[in-house]
Design a protein around this motif. Structure first.
Motif, PDB file in Angstrom:
ATOM      1  N   ARG A  35       0.815  -1.227   0.000  1.00 29.25           N
ATOM      2  CA  ARG A  35       0.000   0.000   0.000  1.00 29.25           C
ATOM      3  C   ARG A  35       0.841   1.266   0.000  1.00 29.25           C
ATOM      4  NH1 ARG A  35      -5.652  -1.383  -0.393  1.00 29.25           N
ATOM      5  NH2 ARG A  35      -5.470  -3.622  -0.198  1.00 29.25           N
ATOM      6  N   ILE A  36       0.187   2.366  -0.398  1.00 25.20           N
ATOM      7  CA  ILE A  36       0.766   3.694  -0.219  1.00 25.20           C
ATOM      8  C   ILE A  36       0.420   4.125   1.205  1.00 25.20           C
ATOM      9  CG2 ILE A  36       0.689   6.110  -0.949  1.00 25.20           C
ATOM     10  CD1 ILE A  36      -0.299   5.004  -3.736  1.00 25.20           C
ATOM     11  N   GLU A  37       1.445   4.386   1.996  1.00 29.92           N
ATOM     12  CA  GLU A  37       1.181   4.771   3.391  1.00 29.92           C
ATOM     13  C   GLU A  37       0.933   6.274   3.491  1.00 29.92           C
ATOM     14  OE1 GLU A  37       3.131   3.228   7.384  1.00 29.92           O
ATOM     15  OE2 GLU A  37       4.435   4.670   6.376  1.00 29.92           O
ATOM     16  N   SER A  38       1.782   7.049   2.833  1.00 30.44           N
ATOM     17  CA  SER A  38       1.620   8.507   2.890  1.00 30.44           C
ATOM     18  C   SER A  38       2.303   9.130   1.686  1.00 30.44           C
ATOM     19  CB  SER A  38       2.219   9.069   4.181  1.00 30.44           C
ATOM     20  OG  SER A  38       3.606   8.819   4.213  1.00 30.44           O
ATOM     21  N   LEU A  39       1.923  10.367   1.368  1.00 29.43           N
ATOM     22  CA  LEU A  39       2.622  11.135   0.349  1.00 29.43           C
ATOM     23  C   LEU A  39       2.347  12.606   0.599  1.00 29.43           C
ATOM     24  CD1 LEU A  39       0.778  11.132  -3.073  1.00 29.43           C
ATOM     25  CD2 LEU A  39      -0.311  10.434  -0.965  1.00 29.43           C
ATOM     26  N   GLY A  40       3.152  13.459  -0.003  1.00 30.58           N
ATOM     27  CA  GLY A  40       2.930  14.888   0.191  1.00 30.58           C
ATOM     28  C   GLY A  40       4.082  15.687  -0.367  1.00 30.58           C
ATOM     29  N   GLY A 151       3.862 -10.439 -12.760  1.00 36.42           N
ATOM     30  CA  GLY A 151       3.590  -9.558 -11.626  1.00 36.42           C
ATOM     31  C   GLY A 151       2.737  -8.357 -11.976  1.00 36.42           C
ATOM     32  N   VAL A 152       1.953  -8.460 -13.059  1.00 29.86           N
ATOM     33  CA  VAL A 152       1.077  -7.360 -13.477  1.00 29.86           C
ATOM     34  C   VAL A 152      -0.343  -7.670 -12.980  1.00 29.86           C
ATOM     35  CG1 VAL A 152       0.102  -6.163 -15.491  1.00 29.86           C
ATOM     36  CG2 VAL A 152       2.481  -6.944 -15.523  1.00 29.86           C
ATOM     37  N   ARG A 153      -1.028  -6.656 -12.441  1.00 28.06           N
ATOM     38  CA  ARG A 153      -2.423  -6.840 -12.027  1.00 28.06           C
ATOM     39  C   ARG A 153      -3.260  -7.073 -13.290  1.00 28.06           C
ATOM     40  NH1 ARG A 153      -3.668  -5.589  -7.195  1.00 28.06           N
ATOM     41  NH2 ARG A 153      -2.063  -4.003  -6.945  1.00 28.06           N
ATOM     42  N   PHE A 154      -4.283  -7.915 -13.198  1.00 27.80           N
ATOM     43  CA  PHE A 154      -4.850  -8.415 -14.455  1.00 27.80           C
ATOM     44  C   PHE A 154      -6.336  -8.730 -14.373  1.00 27.80           C
ATOM     45  CE2 PHE A 154      -5.427 -12.102 -17.454  1.00 27.80           C
ATOM     46  CZ  PHE A 154      -5.322 -11.343 -18.607  1.00 27.80           C
ATOM     47  N   THR A 155      -7.053  -8.343 -15.430  1.00 23.41           N
ATOM     48  CA  THR A 155      -8.442  -8.786 -15.614  1.00 23.41           C
ATOM     49  C   THR A 155      -8.523  -9.586 -16.911  1.00 23.41           C
ATOM     50  OG1 THR A 155      -9.388  -6.864 -14.498  1.00 23.41           O
ATOM     51  CG2 THR A 155     -10.841  -8.053 -15.997  1.00 23.41           C
ATOM     52  N   LEU A 156      -8.976 -10.832 -16.820  1.00 20.23           N
ATOM     53  CA  LEU A 156      -9.276 -11.601 -18.024  1.00 20.23           C
ATOM     54  C   LEU A 156     -10.752 -11.412 -18.356  1.00 20.23           C
ATOM     55  CD1 LEU A 156      -8.472 -13.669 -20.236  1.00 20.23           C
ATOM     56  CD2 LEU A 156      -9.357 -15.443 -18.713  1.00 20.23           C
ATOM     57  N   LEU A 386      -3.530   0.824  -3.179  1.00 19.95           N
ATOM     58  CA  LEU A 386      -2.467  -0.113  -3.534  1.00 19.95           C
ATOM     59  C   LEU A 386      -1.289   0.641  -4.145  1.00 19.95           C
ATOM     60  CD1 LEU A 386      -4.763  -2.892  -4.977  1.00 19.95           C
ATOM     61  CD2 LEU A 386      -3.315  -3.102  -2.943  1.00 19.95           C
ATOM     62  N   ALA A 387      -0.087   0.162  -3.868  1.00 17.67           N
ATOM     63  CA  ALA A 387       1.129   0.829  -4.344  1.00 17.67           C
ATOM     64  C   ALA A 387       1.426   0.405  -5.777  1.00 17.67           C
ATOM     65  CB  ALA A 387       2.295   0.523  -3.419  1.00 17.67           C
ATOM     66  N   ASP A 388       0.605   0.898  -6.715  1.00 16.24           N
ATOM     67  CA  ASP A 388       0.798   0.716  -8.165  1.00 16.24           C
ATOM     68  C   ASP A 388       1.186   2.085  -8.710  1.00 16.24           C
ATOM     69  OD1 ASP A 388      -0.318  -1.748  -7.573  1.00 16.24           O
ATOM     70  OD2 ASP A 388      -1.816  -1.706  -9.167  1.00 16.24           O
ATOM     71  N   LEU A 389       2.445   2.290  -9.025  1.00 18.46           N
ATOM     72  CA  LEU A 389       2.872   3.612  -9.473  1.00 18.46           C
ATOM     73  C   LEU A 389       4.095   3.535 -10.377  1.00 18.46           C
ATOM     74  CD1 LEU A 389       5.185   5.275  -7.031  1.00 18.46           C
ATOM     75  CD2 LEU A 389       3.737   3.505  -6.080  1.00 18.46           C
ATOM     76  N   VAL A 390       4.322   4.648 -11.087  1.00 18.28           N
ATOM     77  CA  VAL A 390       5.405   4.711 -12.067  1.00 18.28           C
ATOM     78  C   VAL A 390       6.256   5.948 -11.807  1.00 18.28           C
ATOM     79  CG1 VAL A 390       5.962   4.796 -14.537  1.00 18.28           C
ATOM     80  CG2 VAL A 390       3.883   3.645 -13.782  1.00 18.28           C
ATOM     81  N   LEU A 391       7.561   5.789 -11.929  1.00 16.09           N
ATOM     82  CA  LEU A 391       8.487   6.933 -11.918  1.00 16.09           C
ATOM     83  C   LEU A 391       8.975   7.143 -13.347  1.00 16.09           C
ATOM     84  CD1 LEU A 391      10.605   6.190  -8.705  1.00 16.09           C
ATOM     85  CD2 LEU A 391       8.732   7.835  -8.970  1.00 16.09           C
ATOM     86  N   VAL A 422       4.020  -2.626  -8.717  1.00 19.67           N
ATOM     87  CA  VAL A 422       2.676  -3.193  -8.590  1.00 19.67           C
ATOM     88  C   VAL A 422       2.595  -3.835  -7.214  1.00 19.67           C
ATOM     89  CG1 VAL A 422       0.988  -4.846  -9.484  1.00 19.67           C
ATOM     90  CG2 VAL A 422       2.550  -3.688 -11.067  1.00 19.67           C
ATOM     91  N   ASN A 423       1.588  -3.445  -6.422  1.00 22.24           N
ATOM     92  CA  ASN A 423       1.477  -3.974  -5.050  1.00 22.24           C
ATOM     93  C   ASN A 423       2.752  -3.704  -4.253  1.00 22.24           C
ATOM     94  OD1 ASN A 423      -1.079  -4.962  -4.793  1.00 22.24           O
ATOM     95  ND2 ASN A 423      -0.529  -7.130  -4.905  1.00 22.24           N
ATOM     96  N   GLY A 424       3.433  -2.594  -4.531  1.00 20.34           N
ATOM     97  CA  GLY A 424       4.665  -2.267  -3.819  1.00 20.34           C
ATOM     98  C   GLY A 424       5.892  -3.019  -4.303  1.00 20.34           C
ATOM     99  N   ARG A 425       5.715  -3.906  -5.261  1.00 17.03           N
ATOM    100  CA  ARG A 425       6.842  -4.691  -5.788  1.00 17.03           C
ATOM    101  C   ARG A 425       7.310  -4.067  -7.088  1.00 17.03           C
ATOM    102  NH1 ARG A 425       6.044 -10.308  -9.015  1.00 17.03           N
ATOM    103  NH2 ARG A 425       8.212 -10.995  -9.120  1.00 17.03           N
ATOM    104  N   GLN A 426       8.614  -3.799  -7.205  1.00 13.85           N
ATOM    105  CA  GLN A 426       9.130  -3.190  -8.428  1.00 13.85           C
ATOM    106  C   GLN A 426       9.201  -4.233  -9.542  1.00 13.85           C
ATOM    107  OE1 GLN A 426      12.844  -1.091  -8.039  1.00 13.85           O
ATOM    108  NE2 GLN A 426      12.855  -0.488 -10.193  1.00 13.85           N
TER     109      GLN A 426
END
Ligand SMILES: [Zn+2]
Length: 459
Positions: A35-40, A151-156, A386-391, A422-426
């Motif tokens: 998860r994303i705990e905090s940001l700012g 390791g990609v989140r997925f909808t079939l 959920l910690a799904d993010l891109v730099l 994805v889910n905090g995993r790089q």
């Protein structure tokens, strides 16, 4: 229970895509577990414990991971064919080849499609798979395994077709299922693979292919099945003028009225394309909460037309972005669709007021999460999500002189991905997948594409 290990990301611009479009010129994110705990704004708070990793993201823009809402993975093996065709001619040209796919081909194609998207910032993928030739093996399992391994989140979106050539459809008869087989196999796929738990990595939707490849009974019973099982519904809709004509000739009404008559409007439904929509169609989608997967490159490639995205957004229709299958969008990338959605919509009636860069980014993130029914968990950077993010790297030649990073991301060249989580995993580092061997996938997909051409009698 031990506290979750933290990852601290600092010194980057942040576009949260939250309800207020909050942005920070320089900020921090703290990830804890999945998860994303905090940001700012500014640096991370001092005194954080259990920090496993600290990332100095100077020169980067952090955004939510991109969410793809429409794709056909198997088409990775038939890219670059029928390049000067409209939809129906293109389908007729390719169905005989697609009808020869098997499990090994589909697994390789899924890997290729997923890898291409993931290295370009996609963290949630989907595959609308509707070609299940007799005796071709467990294709759903092959696709889901590829997504899970990467390791990609997925909808079939478990598709189906039951209107073959002998029933006035476009696909050869041996590539379609019977009504009963399609419904039974779809139900089994939902029961085996659909995960309802928080943070689910695999979900399944019920997804008959399109009004012109599926019987009315499969549309109707498919909708009933999805609602009985509590999963979402997906199909193609209002893609071309030819489809509109087909619906009028066969059903005596346009596609949206046909969808309404078969139970296919609702806030649990999303449809690909929706190019040929009049004002009352858009109002029906808005009233029922029916979502749209906007696929600008594919619509251009097949000369389908320009979807009225600004009108849909103004009416409150949920809209996400889709790559669509790579036989009609050879690039297979979603991050370039941000730019294409913006540019192509400016060629429509609203001209320069059609979409802004921020709206384009929202389509590719929060909008996609909404149409997949997951906006409470993904699609924006907010504490608890959920910690799904891109730099995205913004300090190189391509982007460094553009006025602001969101504008650079959308208007500029495809931005390099320094890291994707994805889910905090790089899963990506410096444009390379960490979870799969891209070069091996390139070799396998090439070999499988050649094998498919061979068994289909083209090589
Ligand atoms: Zn499609």
């Amino acid at each position: 229970m031990a506290a979750d290990r933290r990852t601290v990301i600092e010194n980057c611009a942040i576009a949260t895509v939250d309800a207020h479009d909050t942005e920070h010129a320089t900020g921090h994110l703290v990830l804890a577990g999945d998860r994303i705990e905090s940001l700012g704004p500014g640096p991370a708070p001092e005194g954080l414990e259990n920090v496993a990793r600290r990332i100095d993201a100077t020169g980067h823009l952090a955004t939510p991971g991109l969410v793809n809402t429409h794709h056909h993975f198997y088409q990775w093996l038939t890219r670059g064919l029928a390049t000067d065709h409209n939809l129906f001619d293109w389908l007729v040209a390719l169905y005989p080849t697609w009808a020869r796919i098997d499990e090994a081909m589909v697994h390789a194609a899924a890997q290729g499609s997923l890898a291409m998207m993931a290295r370009g910032g996609v963290t949630t993928a989907m595959d609308h798979h509707y070609v299940f030739p007799r005796g071709s093996g467990d294709l759903s399992e092959a696709i889901i395994t590829a997504a899970r391994d990467m390791g990609v989140r997925f909808t079939l979106a478990r598709g189906s077709m039951d209107r073959g050539e002998s029933d006035g459809g476009l696909p050869p008869d041996f590539a379609v299922e019977t009504l009963d087989d399609a419904l039974a196999a779809t139900e089994e796929t939902v029961r085996r693979h659909h995960d309802t738990s928080p943070g689910a990595m695999t979900q399944v939707a019920v997804a008959p292919c399109s009004p012109f490849s599926v019987s009315t009974e499969l549309m109707r019973q498919g909708a009933e099945l999805a609602r009985r099982l509590g999963v979402r519904l997906h199909t193609h809709g209002s893609e071309t003028v030819e489809e509109e004509k087909f619906c009028h000739e066969l059903f005596g009404m346009g596609p949206t009225d046909y969808f309404a008559s078969t139970g296919w409007l609702g806030d649990d439904v999303w449809m690909a394309h929706c190019v040929h929509m009049n004002d009352s169609d858009i109002a029906a989608f808005a009233r029922t909460g029916t979502g749209v997967a906007h696929c600008p490159s594919s619509n251009a490639r097949l000369a389908a037309g320009i979807a009225r995205v600004p009108d849909m957004l103004a009416a409150g229709v949920p809209v996400g972005l889709g790559v669509d299958g790579t036989a009609s969008n050879e690039s297979g990338e979603l991050h370039t669709e941000l730019r294409n959605a913006l540019l192509i919509n400016r060629l429509g009636a609203h001209r320069e007021k059609a979409l802004t860069a921020r709206q384009a980014l929202r389509l590719g993130t929060h909008g996609g999460a909404r149409v997949l029914g997951r906006a409470d968990e993904i699609g924006s950077l907010e504490p608890g999500k959920l910690a799904d993010l891109v730099l995205w790297r913004m300090d190189t030649l391509a982007h460094a002189s553009v006025a602001d990073p969101v504008t650079a991301l959308v208007f500029g060249a495809a931005a390099p991905v320094t890291a994707s989580f994805v889910n905090g995993r790089q899963i990506v580092e410096n444009d390379r997948l960490l979870t799969a061997d891209e070069d091996a996938i390139a070799r396998t997909t090439r070999a499988e594409a050649r094998r498919l051409a061979r068994v289909a009698g083209h090589a």
